[in-house]
Design a protein around this motif. Sequence first.
Motif, short mmCIF file in Angstrom:
data_model
loop_
_atom_site.label_atom_id
_atom_site.label_comp_id
_atom_site.label_asym_id
_atom_site.label_seq_id
_atom_site.Cartn_x
_atom_site.Cartn_y
_atom_site.Cartn_z
N GLU A 4 -16.24 -30.52 31.46
CA GLU A 4 -16.01 -32.05 32.04
C GLU A 4 -14.74 -32.60 31.23
OE1 GLU A 4 -19.95 -33.70 31.13
OE2 GLU A 4 -20.70 -32.89 32.76
N GLY A 5 -14.95 -32.54 29.94
CA GLY A 5 -13.56 -33.00 29.22
C GLY A 5 -12.37 -32.39 29.64
N ALA A 6 -12.44 -31.00 29.77
CA ALA A 6 -11.01 -30.42 30.26
C ALA A 6 -10.47 -31.03 31.51
CB ALA A 6 -11.33 -28.97 30.26
N PHE A 7 -11.55 -31.18 32.47
CA PHE A 7 -11.15 -31.84 33.90
C PHE A 7 -10.51 -33.16 33.62
CE2 PHE A 7 -11.72 -34.17 37.78
CZ PHE A 7 -11.35 -33.35 38.86
N LEU A 8 -10.98 -34.00 32.82
CA LEU A 8 -10.63 -35.59 32.49
C LEU A 8 -9.28 -35.49 31.90
CD1 LEU A 8 -10.89 -38.39 33.28
CD2 LEU A 8 -12.18 -38.55 31.13
N GLN A 9 -9.00 -34.44 30.84
CA GLN A 9 -7.70 -34.01 30.09
C GLN A 9 -6.73 -33.65 31.26
OE1 GLN A 9 -8.05 -31.33 26.92
NE2 GLN A 9 -5.67 -31.56 26.33
N GLY A 10 -6.78 -32.74 32.16
CA GLY A 10 -6.17 -32.17 33.01
C GLY A 10 -5.96 -33.33 34.07
N GLN A 11 -6.65 -34.31 34.33
CA GLN A 11 -6.47 -35.29 35.41
C GLN A 11 -5.44 -36.39 34.78
OE1 GLN A 11 -9.97 -37.12 37.17
NE2 GLN A 11 -9.11 -39.21 36.93
N GLY A 12 -5.47 -36.50 33.48
CA GLY A 12 -4.66 -37.53 32.69
C GLY A 12 -3.28 -36.90 32.66
N TRP A 13 -3.16 -35.77 32.40
CA TRP A 13 -2.10 -34.92 32.21
C TRP A 13 -1.02 -34.99 33.66
CZ3 TRP A 13 -2.09 -29.53 34.31
CH2 TRP A 13 -0.68 -29.16 34.36
N LEU A 14 -2.13 -35.03 34.91
CA LEU A 14 -1.53 -35.02 36.06
C LEU A 14 -1.16 -36.45 36.64
CD1 LEU A 14 -3.56 -32.07 37.50
CD2 LEU A 14 -1.03 -31.93 37.35
N THR A 15 -1.69 -37.23 36.12
CA THR A 15 -1.66 -38.75 37.04
C THR A 15 -1.13 -39.81 35.88
OG1 THR A 15 -4.06 -39.03 36.07
CG2 THR A 15 -3.62 -38.20 38.45
N GLU A 73 -0.32 -39.53 32.21
CA GLU A 73 0.31 -39.16 30.60
C GLU A 73 2.03 -39.11 30.92
OE1 GLU A 73 -1.76 -36.36 28.19
OE2 GLU A 73 -3.71 -37.09 29.01
N GLU A 74 2.52 -40.14 31.32
CA GLU A 74 4.06 -40.09 31.44
C GLU A 74 4.76 -40.12 30.17
OE1 GLU A 74 7.15 -42.07 34.68
OE2 GLU A 74 5.45 -43.17 34.03
N LEU A 75 5.76 -39.18 29.73
CA LEU A 75 6.60 -39.08 28.68
C LEU A 75 7.89 -39.88 29.32
CD1 LEU A 75 6.11 -35.84 27.58
CD2 LEU A 75 5.26 -37.71 26.47
N GLY A 83 2.58 -43.74 21.09
CA GLY A 83 1.30 -44.01 20.86
C GLY A 83 0.46 -44.78 22.05
N PRO A 84 -0.77 -45.27 21.74
CA PRO A 84 -1.70 -45.75 22.77
C PRO A 84 -1.05 -46.93 23.48
CG PRO A 84 -2.83 -45.20 20.87
CD PRO A 84 -1.58 -45.02 20.24
N SER A 85 -0.30 -47.81 22.69
CA SER A 85 0.48 -48.71 23.26
C SER A 85 1.41 -48.58 24.58
CB SER A 85 1.18 -49.66 22.44
OG SER A 85 2.14 -49.11 21.94
N THR A 86 1.96 -47.18 24.44
CA THR A 86 3.27 -46.99 25.36
C THR A 86 2.50 -45.57 25.98
OG1 THR A 86 4.11 -45.65 23.55
CG2 THR A 86 4.94 -47.95 24.04
N TYR A 87 1.50 -44.92 25.80
CA TYR A 87 1.47 -43.45 26.26
C TYR A 87 -0.01 -43.55 26.80
CZ TYR A 87 0.61 -38.52 26.70
OH TYR A 87 0.50 -37.14 27.15
N LYS A 88 -0.18 -43.65 27.99
CA LYS A 88 -1.55 -43.90 28.87
C LYS A 88 -2.32 -42.53 28.91
CE LYS A 88 -4.55 -46.08 31.42
NZ LYS A 88 -5.78 -44.78 30.98
N ILE A 89 -3.36 -42.48 28.00
CA ILE A 89 -4.28 -41.19 27.96
C ILE A 89 -5.45 -41.83 29.20
CG2 ILE A 89 -3.62 -40.33 25.77
CD1 ILE A 89 -6.43 -41.62 24.61
#
Length: 394
Positions: free
Chosen positions: A288-299, A301-303, A315-321
């Motif tokens: 469950e945790g890995a799936f949500l982490q992957g979803q964040g990576w793909l949707t 978490e923009e650098l 940080g959390p103010s500019t990087y959306k997890i």
Amino acid sequence: MARATGRPVDELRERNFAGGPNGTETPYGQRLEGDLIRRVWAEAKQGADWERRRAEAEAFNAAHPTLRRGLGGFALAFGISFGIMAMNQAGALVHVYTDGSIRLNHGGTEMGQGLFIKIAQVVAEVFGVEVERIRITATSTAEVPNTAPTAASTGSDLNGWAAHAAAGAIRARMAGIAATAWGVPEEEVIFADGHVSAGNHRMRFGELARLCWAQRVSLSATGFYRTPDIHWDPVAMRGHPFFYFSYGAALAEVLVDTLTGEYRVLRADLVQDCGRSLNPAIDRGQIEGAFLQGQGWLTCEELWWDADGRLRTLGPSTYKIPGSREMPAEFNLRLLEDAPARANTIFRSKAVGEPPLLLATCVWNALRDAVGGARLDLPATPERVLAALRAGGA
């Protein structure tokens, strides 16, 4: 290819799975277990009631001018082992005390993934005692030297076998003492339920530990494990780099607002191959945790780097997890049943850390379906979804 042929994209993926008429050999020469990729995919589709929901999504999209549903799937075979051969090794240290308690140290690092309890379960199984007897101590190279990284989803595989070897060495010594005391063959000595027995003879595990100490038998042992049957030629790019493959399939449904590009993941259905799971509760949490982490990576978490090359998403103010609201509203997960690992893994289990992360690709595929198959770059932020919708004429 799907657009050019007019075929559903998931049908094309299924027709090209490894195994069957397509063969099972990878480009680098290692063969896949092609039957399992088809099995997890079929079970995921069946559990998700895929065909009915596909028809419902098409009807929904035809009736709603601003909202659009999309469905997408993904299946994978994830190779398990370090690419650097020297890292595929582990050590462990086990002590048994005269009160029947057991101390365990190994080369794996606990970072919340449940590694320590899994290795403790392995040791408890070897000695036939409850897991509460095992005291796990912090990883230290002062006790187990030259540890490999706890990475590549190999923590349980490597350290589990190392701990099994150490515990097995002590158990063999203890069995020898019990066999001599009772006048029975060593192979008749059984360790189970906190006791040691053979025929009509029986004593508590701690009693046998005290007897071993009294007879000056060592109750301490180190264990070592190196992954067998793997090799890799980095020049020829050929070999057998993975001990085995972990298989999984996932299907997702999304709802997209065509006016803003915002979306929600309505549902996800996963089937994950864990072999014969060491701890299903931990494995479910990892998936469950890995799936949500992957979803964040793909949707989300923009650098972003500025014109001077400085990373601004710090940080959390500019990087959306991803957070709790990103979790699919309906999340259905099943561990593949009756599929023990074919490779000689610890108790025929399989790794589960990283493979489910990649299953979140089904969310991206669902978004691509919702935007009509237009190009959708990663991460698929609402801005990029909106741009894809406009490019596709929505």
